[in-house]
Design an enzyme around this catalytic site. Sequence first.
Site, PDB file in Angstrom:
ATOM      1  N   LYS A 207     -14.576   2.726  15.878  1.00 19.98           N
ATOM      2  CA  LYS A 207     -13.243   1.950  15.826  1.00 19.98           C
ATOM      3  C   LYS A 207     -12.153   1.772  17.161  1.00 19.98           C
ATOM      4  CE  LYS A 207     -11.623   1.444  11.823  1.00 19.98           C
ATOM      5  NZ  LYS A 207     -10.750   2.084  10.435  1.00 19.98           N
TER       6      LYS A 207
ATOM      7  N   PHE B 171      -4.064   3.583  15.213  1.00 21.33           N
ATOM      8  CA  PHE B 171      -4.166   4.714  14.019  1.00 21.33           C
ATOM      9  C   PHE B 171      -5.598   4.157  12.947  1.00 21.33           C
ATOM     10  CE2 PHE B 171      -1.364   8.282  13.486  1.00 21.33           C
ATOM     11  CZ  PHE B 171      -0.678   7.886  14.545  1.00 21.33           C
TER      12      PHE B 171
ATOM     13  N   ASN C 298       0.948  -1.227  -0.017  1.00 25.04           N
ATOM     14  CA  ASN C 298      -0.201  -0.062   0.144  1.00 25.04           C
ATOM     15  C   ASN C 298       0.756   1.200  -0.031  1.00 25.04           C
ATOM     16  OD1 ASN C 298       0.492   0.710   2.696  1.00 25.04           O
ATOM     17  ND2 ASN C 298      -0.417  -1.040   3.330  1.00 25.04           N
TER      18      ASN C 298
ATOM     19  N   LYS D  57     -11.917  -1.694  18.886  1.00 25.31           N
ATOM     20  CA  LYS D  57     -10.558  -2.353  19.067  1.00 25.31           C
ATOM     21  C   LYS D  57     -10.211  -2.546  20.250  1.00 25.31           C
ATOM     22  CE  LYS D  57      -8.553  -1.793  14.606  1.00 25.31           C
ATOM     23  NZ  LYS D  57      -7.573  -2.759  14.004  1.00 25.31           N
TER      24      LYS D  57
ATOM     25  N   ASP E 277      -4.691  -6.188   5.445  1.00 27.81           N
ATOM     26  CA  ASP E 277      -5.846  -7.097   5.810  1.00 27.81           C
ATOM     27  C   ASP E 277      -5.730  -8.486   5.473  1.00 27.81           C
ATOM     28  OD1 ASP E 277      -6.860  -4.889   7.484  1.00 27.81           O
ATOM     29  OD2 ASP E 277      -7.900  -4.190   5.773  1.00 27.81           O
TER      30      ASP E 277
ATOM     31  N   ASP F 262      -4.956  -9.210  13.590  1.00 27.14           N
ATOM     32  CA  ASP F 262      -4.898  -8.033  13.880  1.00 27.14           C
ATOM     33  C   ASP F 262      -4.206  -7.835  15.081  1.00 27.14           C
ATOM     34  OD1 ASP F 262      -5.722  -5.513  14.922  1.00 27.14           O
ATOM     35  OD2 ASP F 262      -7.526  -5.496  14.005  1.00 27.14           O
ATOM     36  N   ILE F 263      -2.892  -7.107  14.618  1.00 22.10           N
ATOM     37  CA  ILE F 263      -1.440  -6.958  15.602  1.00 22.10           C
ATOM     38  C   ILE F 263      -2.186  -6.274  16.853  1.00 22.10           C
ATOM     39  CG2 ILE F 263       0.914  -6.344  15.846  1.00 22.10           C
ATOM     40  CD1 ILE F 263       0.889  -6.513  12.726  1.00 22.10           C
TER      41      ILE F 263
HETATM   42  N1  CTP Z   1      -3.668  -2.978  12.541  1.00 19.89           N
HETATM   43  C1  CTP Z   1      -2.941  -4.019  12.948  1.00 19.89           C
HETATM   44  N2  CTP Z   1      -2.932  -5.380  12.233  1.00 19.89           N
HETATM   45  C2  CTP Z   1      -3.879  -5.448  11.265  1.00 19.89           C
HETATM   46  C3  CTP Z   1      -4.731  -4.382  11.010  1.00 19.89           C
HETATM   47  C4  CTP Z   1      -4.307  -3.079  11.475  1.00 19.89           C
HETATM   48  O1  CTP Z   1      -2.315  -3.820  13.915  1.00 19.89           O
HETATM   49  N3  CTP Z   1      -3.696  -6.492  10.895  1.00 19.89           N
HETATM   50  C5  CTP Z   1      -3.606  -1.601  13.171  1.00 19.89           C
HETATM   51  C6  CTP Z   1      -2.838  -0.493  12.317  1.00 19.89           C
HETATM   52  O2  CTP Z   1      -1.581  -0.571  12.651  1.00 19.89           O
HETATM   53  C7  CTP Z   1      -3.847   0.733  12.969  1.00 19.89           C
HETATM   54  C8  CTP Z   1      -5.258   0.310  13.123  1.00 19.89           C
HETATM   55  O3  CTP Z   1      -5.001  -1.143  13.507  1.00 19.89           O
HETATM   56  O4  CTP Z   1      -3.479   1.122  14.191  1.00 19.89           O
HETATM   57  C9  CTP Z   1      -6.147   0.264  12.083  1.00 19.89           C
HETATM   58  O5  CTP Z   1      -7.030  -0.681  12.089  1.00 19.89           O
HETATM   59  P1  CTP Z   1      -8.053  -1.259  11.091  1.00 19.89           P
HETATM   60  O6  CTP Z   1      -9.284  -1.449  11.654  1.00 19.89           O
HETATM   61  O7  CTP Z   1      -7.421  -2.136  10.182  1.00 19.89           O
HETATM   62  O8  CTP Z   1      -8.241   0.054  10.376  1.00 19.89           O
HETATM   63  P2  CTP Z   1      -8.647   0.272   8.838  1.00 19.89           P
HETATM   64  O9  CTP Z   1      -7.759  -0.466   7.861  1.00 19.89           O
HETATM   65  O10 CTP Z   1      -8.908   1.789   8.758  1.00 19.89           O
HETATM   66  O11 CTP Z   1     -10.093  -0.401   9.087  1.00 19.89           O
HETATM   67  P3  CTP Z   1     -11.169  -0.905   8.069  1.00 19.89           P
HETATM   68  O12 CTP Z   1     -10.590  -1.645   7.210  1.00 19.89           O
HETATM   69  O13 CTP Z   1     -12.095  -1.495   8.934  1.00 19.89           O
HETATM   70  O14 CTP Z   1     -11.614   0.463   7.719  1.00 19.89           O
END
Ligand code: CTP
Length: 408
Positions: A345, A331, A213, A349, A282, A311-312
């Site tokens: 969110k 973030f 990305n 989370k 994701d 999701d870390i």
């Molecule tokens: N994050 C993470 N591990 C993942 C995905 C996201 O740690 N596999 C963390 C990112 O570092 C950030 C936050 O989660 O701090 C973002 O959350 P996320 O729900 O993934 O945000 P978006 O991508 O904005 O979500 P969505 O796709 O639901 O809009």
Amino acid sequence: MTMDLKDKKIVLGLSGGVACYKAAELCRALTREGASVQVVMTEAATHFITAVTMQALSGNPVHTDQWDTRIANNMAHIDLTRGADAILVAPCSADFMRKLAHGACDDLLSTLCLARPRAVPLLVAPAMNVEMWQNPATQRNLAQLRADGVAIFGPAAGEQACGEVGLGRMLEPLDLLEELIAAFQPKLLAGRRVLITAGPTFEAIDPVRGITNLSSGKMGYAIARAAREAGADVTLVSGPTALPTPHGVRRTDVQSAQQMHDAVMAAVGGQHVFIGVAAVADWRVVNASDQKMKKQEDGAAPVLQFEQNADILACVAATTSLSGWPYCVGFAAETENLVEYGAIKREKKGIPLLVGNIGHHTFGQDDNTVILFDETGHTVLPRADKLTLARQLISEIAKRLEQRSLLK
Ligand code: CTP
């Protein structure tokens, strides 16, 4: 350029060493950041670089002599230190460390260091041969300087001008600049350990292709730098970026979300703060090819199958229920309804603080506008460069850690 040293008066002292050539670039970097620089050179330093060079770069006359009848009161050691914000000796030779440790004052630079008011910090960047550095005499002087409250920048390890290899190289000019700027920042996170993820991830499709990305890593790296400036011990787990590691930050490089997850979980024990800034993929490709995929004769396109990544942030947040640590910050990048989605969110989370980026336009940019969401509502941090925002975020986090400790 953040002009972090705007209106700061810096005395830049040079003692004798081949690293004087780096002091020229350092001087230039200091003035570029807005500092007014007064250069003072020992007699030994003038054998390595000329006063003319340092004068041209600092834009001020260079002082090389304690006995200078051109100065009306002949008291340069007083005039230069009253009103100074810091004295930085770079390079600081083994002999000059000895002088400082013993309170010697037999030339202008050592005299002004001794004559400085207590409020003026003395910062030194040692530069010498590895054997000189390791010699017990130098180590004794170093311990004495530390005990006297002198800040020591470096030295770095590596190849030396004499051909030997080891500790003793002066830090690079830009690292010294970062150290000096950090010296002026409040130590809001002293004694705290902070773990940060930054950058994009890269999910392989085959050995030469993948899905990534547009995250540049700039925000995460700025936060790592700001946390270090605030006195924290910082670990940065980074996806692929072209950014230099902020000085003093421990960095682990990863590619995929899975690797980022594993690196974070291995480092999370004992951390006080976790900040997930990375734009983590994701999904990963489960049918990635071991060999480079070839075009098909019939023009058929490859069919990729995906599986969701862990999701870390949520995994780390789950560990906090046991000890209360680390304090988790997430973030979110939204393209619409940020205020509504951000609050939802954060709750989803299960984290105390979420930073919302306005739009996807932040990726790769040098500045940004963010909204902080916590249990009391939301606060806008107006548009600023990412380092300024990072410092504000660190101060907001420190405030909340303080409140938590008081509550316990
Ligand atoms: N994050 C993470 N591990 C993942 C995905 C996201 O740690 N596999 C963390 C990112 O570092 C950030 C936050 O989660 O701090 C973002 O959350 P996320 O729900 O993934 O945000 P978006 O991508 O904005 O979500 P969505 O796709 O639901 O809009």
